[in-house]
Design a protein around this motif. Structure first.
Motif, PDB file in Angstrom:
ATOM      1  N   CYS A  28       0.841  -1.213   0.000  1.00 21.83           N
ATOM      2  CA  CYS A  28       0.000   0.000   0.000  1.00 21.83           C
ATOM      3  C   CYS A  28       0.872   1.258   0.000  1.00 21.83           C
ATOM      4  CB  CYS A  28      -0.917   0.012   1.214  1.00 21.83           C
ATOM      5  SG  CYS A  28      -2.252  -1.202   1.093  1.00 21.83           S
ATOM      6  N   ALA A  29       1.912   1.255   0.812  1.00 19.45           N
ATOM      7  CA  ALA A  29       2.806   2.411   0.866  1.00 19.45           C
ATOM      8  C   ALA A  29       3.500   2.615  -0.482  1.00 19.45           C
ATOM      9  CB  ALA A  29       3.836   2.235   1.972  1.00 19.45           C
ATOM     10  N   GLN A  30       3.902   1.519  -1.132  1.00 20.19           N
ATOM     11  CA  GLN A  30       4.554   1.613  -2.441  1.00 20.19           C
ATOM     12  C   GLN A  30       3.583   2.171  -3.475  1.00 20.19           C
ATOM     13  OE1 GLN A  30       7.944   0.929  -3.169  1.00 20.19           O
ATOM     14  NE2 GLN A  30       7.314   2.048  -4.993  1.00 20.19           N
ATOM     15  N   ARG A  31       2.320   1.738  -3.404  1.00 24.74           N
ATOM     16  CA  ARG A  31       1.305   2.263  -4.333  1.00 24.74           C
ATOM     17  C   ARG A  31       1.101   3.764  -4.132  1.00 24.74           C
ATOM     18  NH1 ARG A  31      -3.054  -2.569  -3.767  1.00 24.74           N
ATOM     19  NH2 ARG A  31      -2.029  -4.018  -5.184  1.00 24.74           N
ATOM     20  N   VAL A  32       1.054   4.177  -2.875  1.00 24.31           N
ATOM     21  CA  VAL A  32       0.908   5.607  -2.578  1.00 24.31           C
ATOM     22  C   VAL A  32       2.107   6.367  -3.146  1.00 24.31           C
ATOM     23  CG1 VAL A  32       0.918   7.334  -0.723  1.00 24.31           C
ATOM     24  CG2 VAL A  32      -0.560   5.323  -0.555  1.00 24.31           C
ATOM     25  N   LEU A  33       3.298   5.837  -2.923  1.00 23.41           N
ATOM     26  CA  LEU A  33       4.504   6.469  -3.430  1.00 23.41           C
ATOM     27  C   LEU A  33       4.478   6.562  -4.956  1.00 23.41           C
ATOM     28  CD1 LEU A  33       7.315   7.660  -3.012  1.00 23.41           C
ATOM     29  CD2 LEU A  33       8.224   5.328  -3.007  1.00 23.41           C
ATOM     30  N   ASP A  34       4.131   5.472  -5.616  1.00 19.74           N
ATOM     31  CA  ASP A  34       4.063   5.472  -7.077  1.00 19.74           C
ATOM     32  C   ASP A  34       3.054   6.503  -7.587  1.00 19.74           C
ATOM     33  OD1 ASP A  34       5.928   3.447  -7.071  1.00 19.74           O
ATOM     34  OD2 ASP A  34       4.479   1.840  -7.460  1.00 19.74           O
ATOM     35  N   PHE A  35       1.894   6.551  -6.933  1.00 19.40           N
ATOM     36  CA  PHE A  35       0.868   7.505  -7.329  1.00 19.40           C
ATOM     37  C   PHE A  35       1.362   8.940  -7.153  1.00 19.40           C
ATOM     38  CE2 PHE A  35      -2.749  10.233  -6.239  1.00 19.40           C
ATOM     39  CZ  PHE A  35      -3.510  10.094  -7.389  1.00 19.40           C
ATOM     40  N   GLN A  36       1.965   9.224  -6.013  1.00 23.13           N
ATOM     41  CA  GLN A  36       2.463  10.567  -5.738  1.00 23.13           C
ATOM     42  C   GLN A  36       3.531  10.974  -6.760  1.00 23.13           C
ATOM     43  OE1 GLN A  36      -0.103  11.656  -3.548  1.00 23.13           O
ATOM     44  NE2 GLN A  36       1.568  12.992  -3.046  1.00 23.13           N
ATOM     45  N   VAL A  37       4.416  10.072  -7.088  1.00 18.28           N
ATOM     46  CA  VAL A  37       5.469  10.363  -8.063  1.00 18.28           C
ATOM     47  C   VAL A  37       4.847  10.662  -9.425  1.00 18.28           C
ATOM     48  CG1 VAL A  37       7.399   9.343  -9.343  1.00 18.28           C
ATOM     49  CG2 VAL A  37       7.293   9.120  -6.856  1.00 18.28           C
ATOM     50  N   LYS A  38       3.837   9.876  -9.820  1.00 16.22           N
ATOM     51  CA  LYS A  38       3.158  10.121 -11.094  1.00 16.22           C
ATOM     52  C   LYS A  38       2.467  11.484 -11.091  1.00 16.22           C
ATOM     53  CE  LYS A  38       2.358   5.333 -12.407  1.00 16.22           C
ATOM     54  NZ  LYS A  38       1.366   4.266 -12.576  1.00 16.22           N
ATOM     55  N   MET A  39       1.819  11.828  -9.981  1.00 10.75           N
ATOM     56  CA  MET A  39       1.131  13.121  -9.889  1.00 10.75           C
ATOM     57  C   MET A  39       2.132  14.270  -9.973  1.00 10.75           C
ATOM     58  SD  MET A  39      -1.994  12.405  -9.939  1.00 10.75           S
ATOM     59  CE  MET A  39      -2.686  13.991  -9.617  1.00 10.75           C
ATOM     60  N   GLN A  40       3.256  14.128  -9.278  1.00 15.99           N
ATOM     61  CA  GLN A  40       4.276  15.171  -9.330  1.00 15.99           C
ATOM     62  C   GLN A  40       4.838  15.306 -10.745  1.00 15.99           C
ATOM     63  OE1 GLN A  40       7.052  14.025  -6.270  1.00 15.99           O
ATOM     64  NE2 GLN A  40       5.864  15.007  -4.651  1.00 15.99           N
ATOM     65  N   ALA A  41       5.017  14.188 -11.425  1.00 16.93           N
ATOM     66  CA  ALA A  41       5.516  14.220 -12.796  1.00 16.93           C
ATOM     67  C   ALA A  41       4.507  14.911 -13.713  1.00 16.93           C
ATOM     68  CB  ALA A  41       5.810  12.804 -13.292  1.00 16.93           C
ATOM     69  N   LYS A  42       3.219  14.637 -13.517  1.00 13.36           N
ATOM     70  CA  LYS A  42       2.192  15.298 -14.326  1.00 13.36           C
ATOM     71  C   LYS A  42       2.165  16.790 -14.061  1.00 13.36           C
ATOM     72  CE  LYS A  42      -1.051  11.534 -15.113  1.00 13.36           C
ATOM     73  NZ  LYS A  42      -2.412  11.044 -14.910  1.00 13.36           N
ATOM     74  N   ASP A  43       2.276  17.171 -12.776  1.00 15.33           N
ATOM     75  CA  ASP A  43       2.303  18.592 -12.430  1.00 15.33           C
ATOM     76  C   ASP A  43       3.496  19.278 -13.082  1.00 15.33           C
ATOM     77  OD1 ASP A  43       0.027  18.274 -10.919  1.00 15.33           O
ATOM     78  OD2 ASP A  43       1.072  18.260  -8.982  1.00 15.33           O
ATOM     79  N   LEU A  44       4.652  18.637 -12.997  1.00 11.54           N
ATOM     80  CA  LEU A  44       5.862  19.188 -13.582  1.00 11.54           C
ATOM     81  C   LEU A  44       5.718  19.290 -15.103  1.00 11.54           C
ATOM     82  CD1 LEU A  44       8.763  20.191 -13.259  1.00 11.54           C
ATOM     83  CD2 LEU A  44       9.518  17.816 -13.370  1.00 11.54           C
ATOM     84  N   GLU A  45       5.171  18.244 -15.701  1.00  6.79           N
ATOM     85  CA  GLU A  45       4.971  18.239 -17.149  1.00  6.79           C
ATOM     86  C   GLU A  45       4.031  19.372 -17.552  1.00  6.79           C
ATOM     87  OE1 GLU A  45       3.108  15.373 -20.656  1.00  6.79           O
ATOM     88  OE2 GLU A  45       3.439  14.552 -18.661  1.00  6.79           O
ATOM     89  N   GLY A  46       2.943  19.536 -16.806  1.00  2.69           N
ATOM     90  CA  GLY A  46       2.004  20.616 -17.103  1.00  2.69           C
ATOM     91  C   GLY A  46       2.647  21.974 -16.969  1.00  2.69           C
ATOM     92  N   SER A  47       3.446  22.125 -15.923  1.00  2.00           N
ATOM     93  CA  SER A  47       4.139  23.391 -15.697  1.00  2.00           C
ATOM     94  C   SER A  47       5.128  23.672 -16.825  1.00  2.00           C
ATOM     95  CB  SER A  47       4.868  23.343 -14.357  1.00  2.00           C
ATOM     96  OG  SER A  47       5.652  24.482 -14.173  1.00  2.00           O
ATOM     97  N   LEU A  48       5.866  22.659 -17.219  1.00  2.00           N
ATOM     98  CA  LEU A  48       6.834  22.828 -18.303  1.00  2.00           C
ATOM     99  C   LEU A  48       6.132  23.130 -19.626  1.00  2.00           C
ATOM    100  CD1 LEU A  48       9.418  19.995 -17.517  1.00  2.00           C
ATOM    101  CD2 LEU A  48       9.723  22.461 -17.244  1.00  2.00           C
ATOM    102  N   LEU A  49       5.007  22.464 -19.862  1.00  2.00           N
ATOM    103  CA  LEU A  49       4.271  22.721 -21.097  1.00  2.00           C
ATOM    104  C   LEU A  49       3.735  24.151 -21.118  1.00  2.00           C
ATOM    105  CD1 LEU A  49       2.317  19.375 -21.629  1.00  2.00           C
ATOM    106  CD2 LEU A  49       4.249  20.245 -22.947  1.00  2.00           C
ATOM    107  N   THR A  50       3.263  24.618 -19.976  1.00  2.00           N
ATOM    108  CA  THR A  50       2.766  25.992 -19.884  1.00  2.00           C
ATOM    109  C   THR A  50       3.898  26.975 -20.159  1.00  2.00           C
ATOM    110  OG1 THR A  50       1.084  25.351 -18.281  1.00  2.00           O
ATOM    111  CG2 THR A  50       1.669  27.681 -18.364  1.00  2.00           C
ATOM    112  N   GLU A  51       5.041  26.754 -19.527  1.00  3.97           N
ATOM    113  CA  GLU A  51       6.176  27.636 -19.744  1.00  3.97           C
ATOM    114  C   GLU A  51       6.662  27.569 -21.194  1.00  3.97           C
ATOM    115  OE1 GLU A  51       9.280  27.420 -16.785  1.00  3.97           O
ATOM    116  OE2 GLU A  51       7.796  27.208 -15.194  1.00  3.97           O
ATOM    117  N   LEU A  52       6.649  26.386 -21.764  1.00  2.00           N
ATOM    118  CA  LEU A  52       7.056  26.225 -23.157  1.00  2.00           C
ATOM    119  C   LEU A  52       6.101  26.981 -24.084  1.00  2.00           C
ATOM    120  CD1 LEU A  52       9.074  24.879 -25.065  1.00  2.00           C
ATOM    121  CD2 LEU A  52       7.602  22.882 -25.109  1.00  2.00           C
TER     122      LEU A  52
END
Length: 147
Positions: A28-52
């Motif tokens: 369960c902890a690993q799933r939470v970690l994986d989910f959080q990492v994916k969400m952070q990556a999406k946020d970063l991707e969105g931010s980079l796309l906006t800046e681009l």
């Protein structure tokens, strides 16, 4: 709403496993970690796309300004050559008196540079504020862990 610190989860998972925490809890902890990492990556991707996209828009505006400058320069050059040719023939009055209106108006470029500079400054401050806030939160968290 539950908040999860991905760095902390990453650090604690191996320790929890070696300490005998039940396998289901670790999964369960690993799933939470994986989910959080994916969400952070999406946020970063969105931010980079906006800046681009912002950079793309700025470059498009700059290209428009350059095209305008080139067109004005070409018109001025043609007008000067026409005036020079007319003066050489002795008929300067036939040249359009509006030649001076073709001279480049620097206000357009000045306004664009000012706007672009302000947008850039705002972006830098937003990024700095976000980074400073994150650093402060981490510092406070570390400082309060020992209490």
């Amino acid at each position: 709403a539950e908040e999860h610190d991905t760095e902390r989860l990453r650090e604690l998972l191996p320790k929890a496993e070696s300490s005998g925490v039940p396998k289901m809890e670790l999964v369960c902890a690993q799933r939470v970690l994986d989910f959080q990492v994916k969400m952070q990556a999406k946020d970063l991707e969105g931010s980079l796309l906006t800046e681009l996209e912002d950079v793309r828009v700025a470059v498009a505006k700059l290209a428009d300004v350059v095209a305008n400058v080139e067109a004005r320069a070409a018109a001025v050059e043609r007008a000067v050559l026409t005036r020079s040719g007319a003066e050489a023939e002795g008929s300067a009055e036939e040249v359009s008196p509006g030649i001076d209106s073709l001279m480049f108006d620097t206000a357009l470029m000045d306004n664009w540079i000012k706007d672009f500079g302000m947008q850039l400054q705002e972006r830098v401050w937003e990024t700095l504020e976000r980074d400073i806030e994150t650093a402060l939160e981490k510092a406070v968290e570390k400082a309060t862990q020992g209490l």
